[in-house]
Design a protein around this motif. Structure first.
Motif, PDB file in Angstrom:
ATOM      1  N   TYR A   1     106.658  52.151  -9.974  1.00  0.00           N
ATOM      2  CA  TYR A   1     108.031  52.347  -9.524  1.00  0.00           C
ATOM      3  C   TYR A   1     108.799  53.090 -10.606  1.00  0.00           C
ATOM      4  CZ  TYR A   1     112.829  51.176  -8.105  1.00  0.00           C
ATOM      5  OH  TYR A   1     114.149  51.235  -7.738  1.00  0.00           O
ATOM      6  N   GLY A   2     109.515  54.111 -10.189  1.00  0.00           N
ATOM      7  CA  GLY A   2     110.327  54.862 -11.138  1.00  0.00           C
ATOM      8  C   GLY A   2     111.689  55.157 -10.557  1.00  0.00           C
ATOM      9  N   TYR A   3     112.684  55.311 -11.442  1.00  0.00           N
ATOM     10  CA  TYR A   3     114.027  55.658 -10.971  1.00  0.00           C
ATOM     11  C   TYR A   3     114.752  56.447 -12.045  1.00  0.00           C
ATOM     12  CZ  TYR A   3     116.009  51.911 -13.869  1.00  0.00           C
ATOM     13  OH  TYR A   3     116.390  51.117 -14.915  1.00  0.00           O
ATOM     14  N   THR A   4     115.727  57.208 -11.581  1.00  0.00           N
ATOM     15  CA  THR A   4     116.565  57.999 -12.461  1.00  0.00           C
ATOM     16  C   THR A   4     118.019  57.744 -12.104  1.00  0.00           C
ATOM     17  OG1 THR A   4     114.906  59.744 -12.652  1.00  0.00           O
ATOM     18  CG2 THR A   4     117.162  60.322 -13.217  1.00  0.00           C
ATOM     19  N   ILE A   5     118.860  57.585 -13.107  1.00  0.00           N
ATOM     20  CA  ILE A   5     120.284  57.389 -12.872  1.00  0.00           C
ATOM     21  C   ILE A   5     120.910  58.734 -12.530  1.00  0.00           C
ATOM     22  CG2 ILE A   5     122.456  56.541 -13.834  1.00  0.00           C
ATOM     23  CD1 ILE A   5     120.812  54.954 -15.852  1.00  0.00           C
ATOM     24  N   ASP A   6     121.665  58.779 -11.428  1.00  0.00           N
ATOM     25  CA  ASP A   6     122.355  60.012 -11.066  1.00  0.00           C
ATOM     26  C   ASP A   6     123.437  60.333 -12.095  1.00  0.00           C
ATOM     27  OD1 ASP A   6     120.761  60.029  -8.908  1.00  0.00           O
ATOM     28  OD2 ASP A   6     122.359  60.181  -7.411  1.00  0.00           O
ATOM     29  N   LYS A   7     123.680  61.600 -12.312  1.00  0.00           N
ATOM     30  CA  LYS A   7     124.655  62.013 -13.322  1.00  0.00           C
ATOM     31  C   LYS A   7     126.057  61.526 -13.006  1.00  0.00           C
ATOM     32  CE  LYS A   7     122.181  66.140 -14.855  1.00  0.00           C
ATOM     33  NZ  LYS A   7     122.253  67.602 -15.064  1.00  0.00           N
ATOM     34  N   THR A   8     126.324  61.265 -11.746  1.00  0.00           N
ATOM     35  CA  THR A   8     127.668  60.818 -11.370  1.00  0.00           C
ATOM     36  C   THR A   8     128.020  59.484 -12.009  1.00  0.00           C
ATOM     37  OG1 THR A   8     126.717  59.855  -9.373  1.00  0.00           O
ATOM     38  CG2 THR A   8     127.674  62.049  -9.175  1.00  0.00           C
TER      39      THR A   8
ATOM     40  N   LYS B   1     124.684  55.426  -8.387  1.00  0.00           N
ATOM     41  CA  LYS B   1     123.565  55.912  -7.589  1.00  0.00           C
ATOM     42  C   LYS B   1     122.315  56.099  -8.436  1.00  0.00           C
ATOM     43  CE  LYS B   1     126.579  58.305  -4.300  1.00  0.00           C
ATOM     44  NZ  LYS B   1     126.878  59.586  -3.634  1.00  0.00           N
ATOM     45  N   TYR B   2     121.161  55.816  -7.802  1.00  0.00           N
ATOM     46  CA  TYR B   2     119.870  55.964  -8.456  1.00  0.00           C
ATOM     47  C   TYR B   2     118.898  56.644  -7.494  1.00  0.00           C
ATOM     48  CZ  TYR B   2     121.860  52.245 -11.363  1.00  0.00           C
ATOM     49  OH  TYR B   2     122.676  51.494 -12.159  1.00  0.00           O
ATOM     50  N   THR B   3     118.089  57.532  -8.022  1.00  0.00           N
ATOM     51  CA  THR B   3     116.988  58.127  -7.257  1.00  0.00           C
ATOM     52  C   THR B   3     115.711  57.349  -7.563  1.00  0.00           C
ATOM     53  OG1 THR B   3     118.003  60.317  -7.290  1.00  0.00           O
ATOM     54  CG2 THR B   3     115.652  60.205  -6.821  1.00  0.00           C
ATOM     55  N   CYS B   4     115.060  56.828  -6.526  1.00  0.00           N
ATOM     56  CA  CYS B   4     113.907  55.929  -6.705  1.00  0.00           C
ATOM     57  C   CYS B   4     112.687  56.511  -6.015  1.00  0.00           C
ATOM     58  CB  CYS B   4     114.200  54.549  -6.121  1.00  0.00           C
ATOM     59  SG  CYS B   4     115.802  53.871  -6.582  1.00  0.00           S
ATOM     60  N   TYR B   5     111.522  56.182  -6.549  1.00  0.00           N
ATOM     61  CA  TYR B   5     110.260  56.552  -5.914  1.00  0.00           C
ATOM     62  C   TYR B   5     109.200  55.550  -6.332  1.00  0.00           C
ATOM     63  CZ  TYR B   5     110.826  59.107 -10.294  1.00  0.00           C
ATOM     64  OH  TYR B   5     111.139  59.444 -11.581  1.00  0.00           O
ATOM     65  N   SER B   6     108.265  55.299  -5.430  1.00  0.00           N
ATOM     66  CA  SER B   6     107.291  54.232  -5.676  1.00  0.00           C
ATOM     67  C   SER B   6     105.988  54.533  -4.958  1.00  0.00           C
ATOM     68  CB  SER B   6     107.860  52.892  -5.189  1.00  0.00           C
ATOM     69  OG  SER B   6     106.900  51.867  -5.272  1.00  0.00           O
ATOM     70  N   GLY B   7     104.890  54.042  -5.529  1.00  0.00           N
ATOM     71  CA  GLY B   7     103.579  54.099  -4.894  1.00  0.00           C
ATOM     72  C   GLY B   7     102.895  52.760  -5.044  1.00  0.00           C
ATOM     73  N   ARG B   8     102.099  52.366  -4.054  1.00  0.00           N
ATOM     74  CA  ARG B   8     101.461  51.043  -4.093  1.00  0.00           C
ATOM     75  C   ARG B   8     100.075  51.095  -3.459  1.00  0.00           C
ATOM     76  NH1 ARG B   8     105.425  51.271  -0.255  1.00  0.00           N
ATOM     77  NH2 ARG B   8     104.831  50.746   1.898  1.00  0.00           N
ATOM     78  N   ALA B   9      99.225  50.204  -3.926  1.00  0.00           N
ATOM     79  CA  ALA B   9      97.884  50.014  -3.345  1.00  0.00           C
ATOM     80  C   ALA B   9      97.586  48.524  -3.377  1.00  0.00           C
ATOM     81  CB  ALA B   9      96.830  50.790  -4.123  1.00  0.00           C
ATOM     82  N   ILE B  10      97.220  47.964  -2.216  1.00  0.00           N
ATOM     83  CA  ILE B  10      96.969  46.525  -2.089  1.00  0.00           C
ATOM     84  C   ILE B  10      95.544  46.318  -1.605  1.00  0.00           C
ATOM     85  CG2 ILE B  10      97.719  44.389  -0.971  1.00  0.00           C
ATOM     86  CD1 ILE B  10     100.461  45.735  -0.575  1.00  0.00           C
ATOM     87  N   PHE B  11      94.793  45.489  -2.328  1.00  0.00           N
ATOM     88  CA  PHE B  11      93.388  45.244  -2.023  1.00  0.00           C
ATOM     89  C   PHE B  11      93.199  43.795  -1.580  1.00  0.00           C
ATOM     90  CE2 PHE B  11      93.607  48.674  -5.020  1.00  0.00           C
ATOM     91  CZ  PHE B  11      92.621  49.566  -4.622  1.00  0.00           C
ATOM     92  N   ASN B  12      92.481  43.606  -0.477  1.00  0.00           N
ATOM     93  CA  ASN B  12      92.052  42.269  -0.047  1.00  0.00           C
ATOM     94  C   ASN B  12      90.596  42.099  -0.469  1.00  0.00           C
ATOM     95  OD1 ASN B  12      94.417  41.382   1.220  1.00  0.00           O
ATOM     96  ND2 ASN B  12      93.922  42.502   3.067  1.00  0.00           N
TER      97      ASN B  12
END
Length: 976
Positions: A614-621, A591-602
């Motif tokens: 984008y970032g993630y952390t490995i669960d201790k399990t 399992k991984y906890t993920c979070y992300s933010g994005r901005a797209i320009f035309n």
């Protein structure tokens, strides 16, 4: 709003600035308005458009009068002294009718009929709009004569309610088409007579009363609000009701907007019609959904499966329109989850802007098409009606001259003064008779002569008066058609200025966002649509869903969490948070906890650039046991400092033939302290690159594709479905059509290079595909596709194998014959997959021939084939079928009626050691006639053995599913 056909909109006058003195500028000003509509708060408002070549402050006055039979009339709308600022160009003003506004008045029945039927009360209306310049006190006035049709439009919500009541009940999920097919051929009048109670419910629900009657081969339903006529439902009693109902359904569909919109000489503006149709469709949207329950029972698990086959599942889906946007709620629960660590049950809320964007683009396309048609048609109508007006003016001149000549009128004398004295001097005859009555004793004769001449004169007067009435009617016709032509030109002008000029460049391939499209097309959408906050939403996902942001961040992995996207205008932003997991080698989820933010320009119309964190952390399990990282001597990210990935994406076109996509990403991570190594690393080995381009060679059928991917040795994203760390890949592909598109040929080249701790290795693969396209001859396709997968560093250290290489051969041939309602389908399939893992090769082969026969309710299919496995796979010992097995199966289905159908199947298998399986199954499906319920049941028996030494095993299984589909009106559709 229900579209009420306006068969007479006569523009009486548009009074511009009076002629100024010599040397002063002449100004131009045009005024346009249509019927009022309902706001979201269900109050009246009306739009007034002004096109002017100068700016000024002024006062707006509006007065609308409804004319009843005779000379009776009633004022339905008034607005007094509303301040306006008219700008040079196009100005739009919203006139509001509210209870607490002393300068605004409205008729309550007029408003109530609009609420309950969606349309204006039928009748004749005269609307006067006056704009007064606050400085010069000059008045600019436009007077409109309008007539609202009494017949409810095909898209009317009230008509739709009546249609549903007139058709047999087939469950709330049944389409009108299926229900209308059950209406008897000539049952229109009977259907209306037999539906008195149902129609009473329709009227009561909308706060109306109704009267039913038949007249001259037609059946009518007249609706009333208090003593006001609200509209009429009409069908022909001599035509099949089913055909009439289906015709109305087809016209009312969103894709047939052009059929609803009128462009005749007396039609209203197109943009006002489209606005009304869209609001009506949005108001009539319903909540739709389905729920189902499935139960499965079995005596044993399937071969090679450790999962218990005794379980039940519950699933459901609901589509709810929220502010005109379709939100989907979907979920599923299975009792199997109680006995496994990796769960299959889920719930999600989903909204995707692409669906509503496609609908809006179709809507815009329909308007543009109708505008072009109307403009072209308007040129022809101008010519036809101008010619007709010229002809009528010639008749008018001729009649005028005849009247003047026959009545002996002096020049300048009005035709309205025609009398007997204009034809013969009866007064002189009378005086002559009196003066000579005694002397000449001719009184009787003179009186007779006078009476005779007077009678002739009166007769001639009647003839002249008849001609005069003809002249008067002709004059009114001329004025009417001149006014209609002027009104038509005025409508075309505002159709262009208000809507077409803003959306004419939008098409189905438009890169504009949904919010931008809504803003540009706001004048053909319901009022306030462009100002809604939800119009900026690009996506909403909550629960369990797959998410793709880019190749090196979130690349389609399934996750549980929340994702939102919003269009700010200058860019699209979004964020994601949640958990993702994969099944590890020991069968437990990583399992991984993920979070992300994005901005797209035309930044250009066809160029797009995006920035993603984008970032993630490995669960201790993941570290609960020693097996996962056993003998792995590598540094891992700390829990308090997750892996960070920064990505830049580009997508755009280099020309109308070439598109380009590119991405650059870098992973940044903080390691557990290791001697002689920095705790944080970043650089070229932590980066990943991707660039691809595809396009067509002009004036040929040749399409080309090329891509380059490079992933650094230390780039890390453990949440990707497939890690290609330390690899470099080149890909070139081309495709073309030959022999007038009878054959398509494609070729593909792949070069892969992998760098590890100890060295590098590479491989080269070629692939191709050939396919024929024909309705006359069999369709044949052959393809060869190589593949390669690479393991992550931790896997490579645990398992001393190299990349997984392989290839897939696929060949297909199909043909279809149709004759006298019978259909024969033939399909031949060959598939071979070979996989090489270090020095071990394994794979499987499948050959299969299928023949299917269909005639009306009967369908029979036979499948014969051969399957085999080669080599061995040391990583698994699961066997699901015997090696080198030939098989034969038959499947039959028979449709008993529209409600019932049955199916059956038989199959046998033969391996090198003899018979290895046989089985049979039977199924039945029932769609209940008067309920929205569908039930299915299947039973199966099979007997099998996987090898020569095993005993035969019996498997009994069965499942049953009950599904319920439903529709419900949105809250707020109560018209009382």
């Amino acid at each position: 709003m229900t579209y009420l056909k306006l068969y007479l909109i006569a523009l009486i006058a548009i009074v511009l600035h009076p002629a100024a003195g010599i040397g002063q500028q002449q100004h131009s000003l045009k005024i346009h308005t249509d019927y009022p509509s309902l706001s979201k708060a269900r109050t009246l408002h009306q739009l007034v458009y002004i096109s002017s070549d100068f700016s000024f402050k002024g006062m707006l006055q509006l007065r609308s009068v409804k004319y009843n039979s005779g000379n009776d009339s009633i004022v339905v709308l008034t607005i007094k002294n509303q301040k306006v600022q008219v700008h040079s160009g196009l100005s739009k003003f919203k006139v509001k009718y509210e209870d607490d506004d002393t300068n605004a008045t409205f008729s309550v029945p007029y408003l109530e009929i609009l609420k309950r039927t969606g349309g204006i009360a039928p009748g004749l209306y005269r609307t006067t709009v006056t704009i007064t310049d606050a400085v010069t006190h000059k008045e600019y006035t436009a007077v409109f004569l309008q007539e609202a049709d009494s017949i409810l439009g095909a898209g009317s919500g009230l008509r739709s309610d009546v249609n549903k009541k007139l058709t047999p009940a087939s469950g709330p999920f049944a389409s009108l088409k299926k229900r209308a097919e059950k209406v008897k051929a000539y049952g229109s009048g009977n259907a209306i007579r037999n539906a008195k109670k149902k129609l009473k419910d329709v009227s009561a629900n909308r706060g109306l009363t109704h009267v039913q009657y038949e007249k001259r081969g037609k059946a009518y339903i007249d609706f009333y609000y208090e003593n006001w006529f609200a509209g009429r439902y009409e069908v022909s009693d001599k035509k099949p009701l089913s055909n009439q109902l289906l015709g109305q359904q087809d016209i009312a569909a969103a894709t047939n907007m052009n059929k609803l919109a009128g462009n005749e000489l007396n039609s209203p503006s197109l943009f006002s019609q489209f606005k009304a149709f869209k609001k009506q469709k949005d108001d009539n949207k319903e909540i739709e959904g389905e729920t189902a329950m499935t139960t499965n029972v079995a005596s044993n698990p399937d071969p090679g499966s450790g999962i218990d086959n005794n379980y039940f599942e519950v699933r459901g889906m609901v589509e709810i329109p929220i502010s005109g946007l379709p939100f989907e709620l979907e979920g599923m629960y299975t009792s199997q989850d109680a006995r496994r660590s990796v769960k299959s049950s889920y719930f999600r809320v989903h909204y995707d802007v692409s669906k509503v964007k496609d609908e809006l683009q179709q809507f815009i396309g329909a308007y543009n098409q109708k505008y072009a048609e109307t403009k072209s048609k308007g040129v022809g109508m101008q010519q036809v009606y101008q010619k007709m007006i010229s002809s009528m003016e010639g008749q008018k001149t001729k009649l005028t001259n005849e009247l003047k000549k026959e009545s002996s009128l002096e020049d300048g004398k009005s035709l309205t003064t025609i009398g007997a004295g204009d034809i013969v001097d009866t007064a002189a005859l009378k005086q002559q008779a009196i003066s000579t009555v005694d002397s000449n004793n001719k009184a009787g004769k003179l009186a007779d002569d006078a009476s005779e001449k007077k009678a002739k004169a009166l007769k001639k007067k009647e003839q002249l008066e008849k001609k005069y009435k003809e002249l008067e009617a002709l004059d009114k016709k001329i004025e009417k058609y001149k006014a209609l032509l002027e009104q038509n030109k005025n409508n075309n002008y505002f159709d262009s200025a208000v809507a077409y000029s803003k959306i004419r460049t939008q098409d189905y391939n438009s890169p504009a966002s949904y919010k931008q499209l809504v803003k540009k097309s706001s004048d053909i959408l319901p009022d306030g649509a462009a100002k809604k906050f939800v119009s900026g939403l690009t996506n909403v996902d909550a629960g369990m869903f797959s998410k793709y942001s880019s190749k090196y961040t979130m690349s389609g992995q399934m996750m549980k969490g929340l994702d939102l996207g919003y269009d700010l205008g200058f860019c699209e932003v979004g964020g994601t948070v949640g958990k993702t997991e994969y099944v590890g080698r020991d069968g437990t989820p990583d399992k991984y906890t993920c979070y992300s933010g994005r901005a797209i320009f035309n930044f250009l119309e066809t160029q797009k650039i995006g920035f993603i964190y984008y970032g993630y952390t490995i669960d201790k399990t993941a570290f609960a046991g020693d097996g996962f990282f056993k003998n792995v001597n590598i540094a891992t990210p700390t829990f308090s400092n997750p892996v960070h990935i920064l990505s830049v994406n580009y997508g755009g076109t280099a020309s109308k033939y070439v598109t380009i996509e590119a991405e650059g990403a870098m992973s940044i991570k903080k390691y557990m302290p290791v001697e002689g190594r920095s705790s944080t690393t970043y650089g070229k080995d932590n980066m990943a690159w991707h660039i691809s381009s595809d396009g067509n060679i002009p004036n040929t059928s040749v399409s080309l594709l090329g891509s380059y991917d490079k992933t650094g040795k230390q780039f890390e994203n453990s949440t990707l479905p497939l890690s290609r760390t330390g690899t470099e890949q080149y890909k070139l592909a081309g495709k073309t059509d030959l022999f007038h598109s009878f054959v398509s040929v494609g070729i593909e080249y792949n070069y892969l290079l992998q760098s590890s701790f100890s060295g590098t290795a590479s491989n080269t693969k070629w692939g191709f595909d050939i396919k024929t396209h024909s309705k006359r001859y069999p369709t044949v396709s052959i393809s060869y596709k190589p593949f390669a997968t690479f393991r992550s560093y931790s896997d490579t250290l645990n398992i001393p194998q190299r990349p997984l290489l392989g290839a897939v051969w696929t060949s297909k041939a199909s043909y279809q014959l149709k004759e006298n309602g019978r259909i024969w389908r033939f399909n031949l399939l060959y598939n071979k997959c070979i996989t090489v893992l270090d020095t071990t090769a394994y794979g499987n082969t499948l050959m299969q021939l299928m023949c299917m026969y269909t005639k009306k309710q009967v369908s029979v299919a036979a499948i014969a084939g051969y399957t085999s496995q080669t080599g061995g796979n040391t990583t698994t010992a699961i066997v699901t079928a015997p090696d080198r097995m030939s098989f034969l199966s038959f499947t039959e289905s028979y449709t008993i009626s529209k409600q019932y159908s049955i199916t059956g199947s038989q199959d046998i298998g033969h391996a090198k050691f003899g018979m290895c399986k046989y089985g049979l199954s039977v199924g039945v499906m029932c769609s209940f006639k008067k309920s929205p319920i569908t039930a299915r049941m299947n039973l199966r028996y099979s007997d099998y053995k996987l090898n020569e030494v095993e005993q035969w095993k019996q498997l009994y299984s069965g499942n049953m599913e009950v599904a319920y589909r439903f529709k419900a009106k949105k809250k707020g559709n109560n018209f009382k």
